[in-house]
Design an enzyme around this catalytic site. Sequence first.
Site, mmCIF file in Angstrom:
data_model
loop_
_atom_site.group_PDB
_atom_site.id
_atom_site.type_symbol
_atom_site.label_atom_id
_atom_site.label_comp_id
_atom_site.label_asym_id
_atom_site.label_seq_id
_atom_site.Cartn_x
_atom_site.Cartn_y
_atom_site.Cartn_z
ATOM 1 N N GLU A 426 0.783 -1.245 0.000
ATOM 2 C CA GLU A 426 0.000 0.000 0.000
ATOM 3 C C GLU A 426 0.809 1.286 0.000
ATOM 4 O O GLU A 426 0.338 2.308 0.473
ATOM 5 C CB GLU A 426 -0.971 -0.003 1.197
HETATM 6 C C1 BMA Z 1 -4.906 -3.364 4.891
HETATM 7 C C2 BMA Z 1 -3.590 -3.983 5.303
HETATM 8 C C3 BMA Z 1 -3.154 -3.676 6.687
HETATM 9 C C4 BMA Z 1 -4.290 -3.412 7.616
HETATM 10 C C5 BMA Z 1 -5.620 -3.754 7.033
HETATM 11 C C6 BMA Z 1 -6.779 -3.439 7.912
HETATM 12 O O1 BMA Z 1 -4.848 -2.357 4.014
HETATM 13 O O2 BMA Z 1 -2.602 -3.794 4.345
HETATM 14 O O3 BMA Z 1 -2.231 -2.642 6.692
HETATM 15 O O4 BMA Z 1 -4.085 -4.074 8.792
HETATM 16 O O5 BMA Z 1 -5.753 -3.064 5.865
HETATM 17 O O6 BMA Z 1 -6.935 -2.057 8.123
#
Ligand code: BMA
Length: 821
Positions: A426
Site C-alpha cells: 500500500e
Molecule cells: C490493509 C492492510 C493492513 C491493515 C488492514 C486493515 O490495508 O494492508 O495494513 O491491517 O488493511 O486495516
Amino acid sequence: MQKQLDKNWQFRQSGSTEWLPAQVPGCVHTDLLTNEKIDDPFYRDNEKKLQWIGKTDWEYQSIFIISAETMKGGHVDLVFDGLDTYARVFLNDVKILDADNMFRQWRVGTKAFLKEGGNTLRIIFRSPINEMLPKMKTMKIKLPAANDQPDQTSPYTRKAPYHFGWDWGPRLVTCGIWRPIYMEVWDDAKIDDVYFVQNSITQEKALLTAKVAIRASAKMSATLIVSSHDGRFSSMKISVNLQPGENTIELDFEIPEPELWWPNGYGEQPLYKIRITLAYGDREMDTASRRIGLRELKVRREKDQWGRSFTFVVNGTPVFAKGGNWIPADSFLNRVDKSRYEYLLKSYRDANMNMLRVWGGGIYEDDAFYGLCDELGILVWQDFMFSCSMYPGDDAFLENVTQEAIDNVKRLRHHPSIALWCGNNEMEWGWEIWGWKEKYPPELKENYNTLFYKILPQVCAALDAGRIYWPSSPSSYPEDDPNSQNTGDMHYWDVWHKAEPFATYEKQFPRFMSEYGFQSFPLLKTVNQYALPQDHDIESPVMMAHQKHPRGNQLIREYMLRHYPEPKDFASFLYVSQILQAEAIKQGAEHLRRIRPRCMGSLYWQINDCWPVASWSSIDYFGRWKALHYYAKKFYNDVLISPHKKNGKINIHIVSDRTSSFNAVVKTSLIDFSGKTLFEKTIDIRVEPLSSRIYAEFYQRDFYKYGDRKSLVLYCEIRQNGRMIASNCFYFEPFINLKLSKPTVTAEFVAKKNSFIIKLTSDRLAKNVYLETLKYDGFFSDNFFDMIPGKSVQVGFQAKDEITVQDLERDMQITTLLDAF
Ligand code: BMA
C-alpha cells in the site's frame, strides 16, 4: 560441519548484574515471561504496562566450548540467521559484528578470535526506539508510519513493522536472537549457495541448470556432483577448477518424465530433492540439498475488453487465486514452530485455498513455512517487508535493504510455491491517495522509485529471473492509478472503513482482489483466555485493549444493527459478529468468483492473528476457526453454486475451477421455514471447465405467490453422479426481517476412536447452527451452517482429549442464531 549455538544462553537488562537463563532462538519478552519477571503480555491490558521493554537495552551471552579438532579447521565462521535488530556482537570481548537488520543473515570469519576451550559470545541489543529518536530530532521530515504510535521510528529500522503496533496487533517492540546462530567449520572449499534454473519442461524431460556458488581458499581442482535423493534421475558429475574466493559453477542435468507441481485443487505437488556434492578426490568437502518443484508460472497481463488482465497461469492453466492474507502468527516469533505453521497452512488447504499473501508488514517467514506451502500446493504472493510508510533513501539504508533482498531471494527462490515478489504493501496507494503526495517533498517519491523500481526488481532479475516482480500491492504498473479496477491488483476497503453496505462489493470489478475484509471478535472461549468475566463488555478497557482499530467496535455494531437485532448478551454479540463477518466476505468472494475471468483472484484480509484480538482474521490466535473460515471452505469450493439477485431476477450461477467439463444436476427448491417444499426445479447441465455461467434464472416475484417472502428460502444444490458437490441458500430478506421461530435441532452421536460423527436434523429452518464443546477442545468439520428442515447434516468432531461418546454428548451445546437475541 555445522554446530548450533543454542545452549547456555543467559540474558540481562543492560546495566543490571543479574543474569537469567535465556532461550535461543527467542526474544526478550518470552525470556522475561519464562523467568516470571513479567506477566503475560497478551493477558488483559498488560501490553500497556510492558512498553518499557522496548525502550531498554538487553544483553545476551553464552559460553561455548571449542575443541582442538575444530581449531584445526581452516575456517570457522559464525553465522547469525536473524538478530533483532541493533546488535553489537563480541566474541571473547572483541567486537566482531554490528548488525542493524533483522531480516539479514550475517556471517563472520572468527578463527582468529577463537581459542580452544571456553569462548564467550555476547550480544548487546540496543533499544530500536531509543536508537532512532535522537537521530530523528535532527531530521527535517518525519516519514509517515501511522501504525507506529507514538514514536514513528519504524521506517528507519529494518525490523518487522508490526512489532511497533498495527490495527490488529499490539505494540511489543521486542529484541533478541530470533533465528539460529551456528558455527560452520570448513577447510579448502565450501558450497555457499545452490540455485536451480528450469530451462524447459516437456513430457519427456525437464532440462535444468544447477548454479552453484563455491567459496575456495586456494586454487584447486574438485568434482561437483548433482544427484537425486531417491534415484529419480541419474547423477551428473563434472570437474571444476576453483580459484581462491567466490566461484560460480553451472552444471546442466535432466529429469526424465518430469511430474509437474500444481497448486491445491489442480493436481499433485510432486517435489524433487536434489543433492549437490563438492568433492576432492574421494573426500566430500561439502554437500547441500534443495527440494524443488517443476512448474511453469506466469502472470498473464494482456489487454482485453476490461483493461489488462492479471491472471496467474500455472503449467498453462489459468488459476483463479483463492485465499487470504497472512500476517506473522505471533508477536513473539520464536513461538511459531513447525506444528503451528502446519496447523494454519493445513487450515488453508482444507478451506480450498490455493494462494496466500505474505503481507509486507511482517517478516520473510521461515524455510519450514515455504516448505509446507510447497507440499500443500499453496501459492505464495511474497511481499518485501515494507508497509504503509515511506522509507529513507540514503546510501546506507539502500545498501542495507539491497543485502536484505539478496539474502531472502537467495534463501527462498527454490520454492515452487512462491508465485510473485511484490515490493511493498500500500505505498503507491498511500502516496497517491492518502495525502502523502501533498504533504511530503517529491524526493520521497524519488527514493521510492529507486528502491521499488530499480533496486528490488534488479535483485529479483539477477537472482530469480523466472519470477515476476510486482512493485506494490495494490499497483497498476505501468498505468497510474495504483488501485485501478481495470489493471493490476486492488485493495477494496469501502465496505468497512467507509461503512458501505456489503452489496457494494458487487459493484467492484477488479482484475485481482488482493485485500478486502471485515472484522469480528473471537468467541468466548478465546476471550476467556485473555479477559476476566468483569471485562465482558466490548467497551471495557480490557476488550478495548484487544481492539486496535480506532472505530472497530463502532463499525461492527453499526453493520450488525443493519442486519440483525441487538444481541442479548456479550457472548451472543461475539458470535453474531462472526456471522456478520462471514456473510460480508461470502458476498464479496462469491461475486469475485462469479465475474471470472474478468477477476482472477480473491485474497481476503486476513487469515490469522498474532495475538488474541478483535480483527479481520478467519482463524483466531489459538487456531479456532471463526465462522468465516467455515464459510470460506464453501465459497472457495472448486465448484460453487451461487444464487444471485439482479434486476428482479435470481440467477443461479455455477462457477467451476475444474479443468474438465462434467455433467451435473442442479436442483432449486423453494422451501418455507417449516420445511414445506413449495416449488422445485431440477435441470441437467454440463459444467464447462474454468468457467462461470448462469444455468437457471427465476423471477423473484414469481416466488412471492407461494407465501410470505420473510419465511422462504431458496435452497440450491448441485450434484454429480448423485453426490452433492455444493449447496447454497438464498434468502429474500435480510435476517432482521425474517420470520423465524425456534427450531429443535436433534443430534445423534457416533464414535469412531477419538473422532465422532454428529448427525443433526432440525424441525424448522435453523440459521447458523453453532456447535460448541464446553469442556473438551476439538475440531468440528463444519459449523455456523444453516439447516433446512428435514435435511440431515453430518458433522465430524475430532477431540483433542480422549473422550467417550457420552462425554461429548454431555459437553456439547447446540445453539442457533435465534438464541442470540
Ligand atoms: C490493509 C492492510 C493492513 C491493515 C488492514 C486493515 O490495508 O494492508 O495494513 O491491517 O488493511 O486495516
